[in-house]
Design a protein around this motif. Structure first.
Motif, PDB file in Angstrom:
ATOM      1  N   UNK A  13      10.354  42.359  10.898  1.00  0.00           N
ATOM      2  CA  UNK A  13       9.759  41.485   9.877  1.00  0.00           C
ATOM      3  C   UNK A  13      10.598  40.227   9.723  1.00  0.00           C
ATOM      4  N   UNK A  14      11.909  40.393   9.636  1.00  0.00           N
ATOM      5  CA  UNK A  14      12.818  39.256   9.455  1.00  0.00           C
ATOM      6  C   UNK A  14      12.676  38.229  10.573  1.00  0.00           C
ATOM      7  N   UNK A  15      12.558  38.691  11.803  1.00  0.00           N
ATOM      8  CA  UNK A  15      12.440  37.779  12.945  1.00  0.00           C
ATOM      9  C   UNK A  15      11.125  37.006  12.938  1.00  0.00           C
ATOM     10  N   UNK A  16      10.103  37.530  12.267  1.00  0.00           N
ATOM     11  CA  UNK A  16       8.806  36.859  12.223  1.00  0.00           C
ATOM     12  C   UNK A  16       8.649  35.910  11.034  1.00  0.00           C
ATOM     13  N   UNK A  17       9.675  35.779  10.218  1.00  0.00           N
ATOM     14  CA  UNK A  17       9.637  34.848   9.085  1.00  0.00           C
ATOM     15  C   UNK A  17      10.034  33.449   9.554  1.00  0.00           C
ATOM     16  N   UNK A  18       9.481  32.437   8.897  1.00  0.00           N
ATOM     17  CA  UNK A  18       9.848  31.056   9.218  1.00  0.00           C
ATOM     18  C   UNK A  18      11.287  30.762   8.826  1.00  0.00           C
ATOM     19  N   UNK A  19      11.739  31.314   7.716  1.00  0.00           N
ATOM     20  CA  UNK A  19      13.119  31.167   7.282  1.00  0.00           C
ATOM     21  C   UNK A  19      13.476  32.338   6.377  1.00  0.00           C
ATOM     22  N   UNK A  20      14.760  32.541   6.172  1.00  0.00           N
ATOM     23  CA  UNK A  20      15.250  33.625   5.321  1.00  0.00           C
ATOM     24  C   UNK A  20      16.094  33.037   4.200  1.00  0.00           C
ATOM     25  N   UNK A  21      16.032  33.665   3.046  1.00  0.00           N
ATOM     26  CA  UNK A  21      16.797  33.229   1.882  1.00  0.00           C
ATOM     27  C   UNK A  21      17.635  34.401   1.402  1.00  0.00           C
ATOM     28  N   UNK A  22      18.867  34.120   1.031  1.00  0.00           N
ATOM     29  CA  UNK A  22      19.746  35.150   0.493  1.00  0.00           C
ATOM     30  C   UNK A  22      20.289  34.657  -0.840  1.00  0.00           C
ATOM     31  N   UNK A  23      20.253  35.511  -1.851  1.00  0.00           N
ATOM     32  CA  UNK A  23      20.774  35.170  -3.170  1.00  0.00           C
ATOM     33  C   UNK A  23      22.259  35.503  -3.189  1.00  0.00           C
ATOM     34  N   UNK A  24      23.122  34.505  -3.455  1.00  0.00           N
ATOM     35  CA  UNK A  24      24.553  34.792  -3.486  1.00  0.00           C
ATOM     36  C   UNK A  24      24.882  35.740  -4.646  1.00  0.00           C
ATOM     37  N   UNK A  32      19.544  43.368  -5.845  1.00  0.00           N
ATOM     38  CA  UNK A  32      18.810  43.225  -7.098  1.00  0.00           C
ATOM     39  C   UNK A  32      17.456  43.901  -6.949  1.00  0.00           C
ATOM     40  N   UNK A  33      16.845  44.240  -8.067  1.00  0.00           N
ATOM     41  CA  UNK A  33      15.483  44.730  -8.063  1.00  0.00           C
ATOM     42  C   UNK A  33      14.603  43.668  -7.388  1.00  0.00           C
ATOM     43  N   UNK A  34      13.616  44.083  -6.612  1.00  0.00           N
ATOM     44  CA  UNK A  34      12.768  43.142  -5.870  1.00  0.00           C
ATOM     45  C   UNK A  34      12.059  42.162  -6.799  1.00  0.00           C
ATOM     46  N   UNK A  35      11.603  42.622  -7.961  1.00  0.00           N
ATOM     47  CA  UNK A  35      10.903  41.702  -8.871  1.00  0.00           C
ATOM     48  C   UNK A  35      11.865  40.685  -9.479  1.00  0.00           C
ATOM     49  N   UNK A  39      11.709  36.565  -8.983  1.00  0.00           N
ATOM     50  CA  UNK A  39      11.778  35.622 -10.092  1.00  0.00           C
ATOM     51  C   UNK A  39      12.841  34.558  -9.886  1.00  0.00           C
ATOM     52  N   UNK A  40      14.002  34.956  -9.388  1.00  0.00           N
ATOM     53  CA  UNK A  40      15.081  34.005  -9.131  1.00  0.00           C
ATOM     54  C   UNK A  40      14.667  33.000  -8.062  1.00  0.00           C
ATOM     55  N   UNK A  41      14.070  33.471  -6.989  1.00  0.00           N
ATOM     56  CA  UNK A  41      13.660  32.592  -5.887  1.00  0.00           C
ATOM     57  C   UNK A  41      12.565  31.624  -6.334  1.00  0.00           C
ATOM     58  N   UNK A  42      11.573  32.120  -7.060  1.00  0.00           N
ATOM     59  CA  UNK A  42      10.480  31.255  -7.537  1.00  0.00           C
ATOM     60  C   UNK A  42      11.026  30.210  -8.511  1.00  0.00           C
TER      61      UNK A  42
END
Length: 52
Positions: A13-24, A32-35, A39-42
């Protein structure tokens, strides 16, 4: 795509994403909980679009 709290996303799945984001993270917490993560990313995406 938002990975689950335990194992995140599969490599396929990761390889098929346009980009990846990681929360420091600080301290001993490694995930963190997925929800909460969503919320943090949005929030950050909206904040950056408003400031442009």
């Amino acid at each position: 795509m938002i990975g689950n709290e335990g194992t995140g996303m599969s490599e396929k799945v990761r390889k098929n994403c346009d980009f990846n984001v990681k929360i420091p993270m600080k301290g001993k917490i490694t995930s963190l909980n997925a929800s909460v993560s969503t919320g943090i990313i949005v929030y950050e995406a909206v904040k950056q679009r408003i400031s442009q």
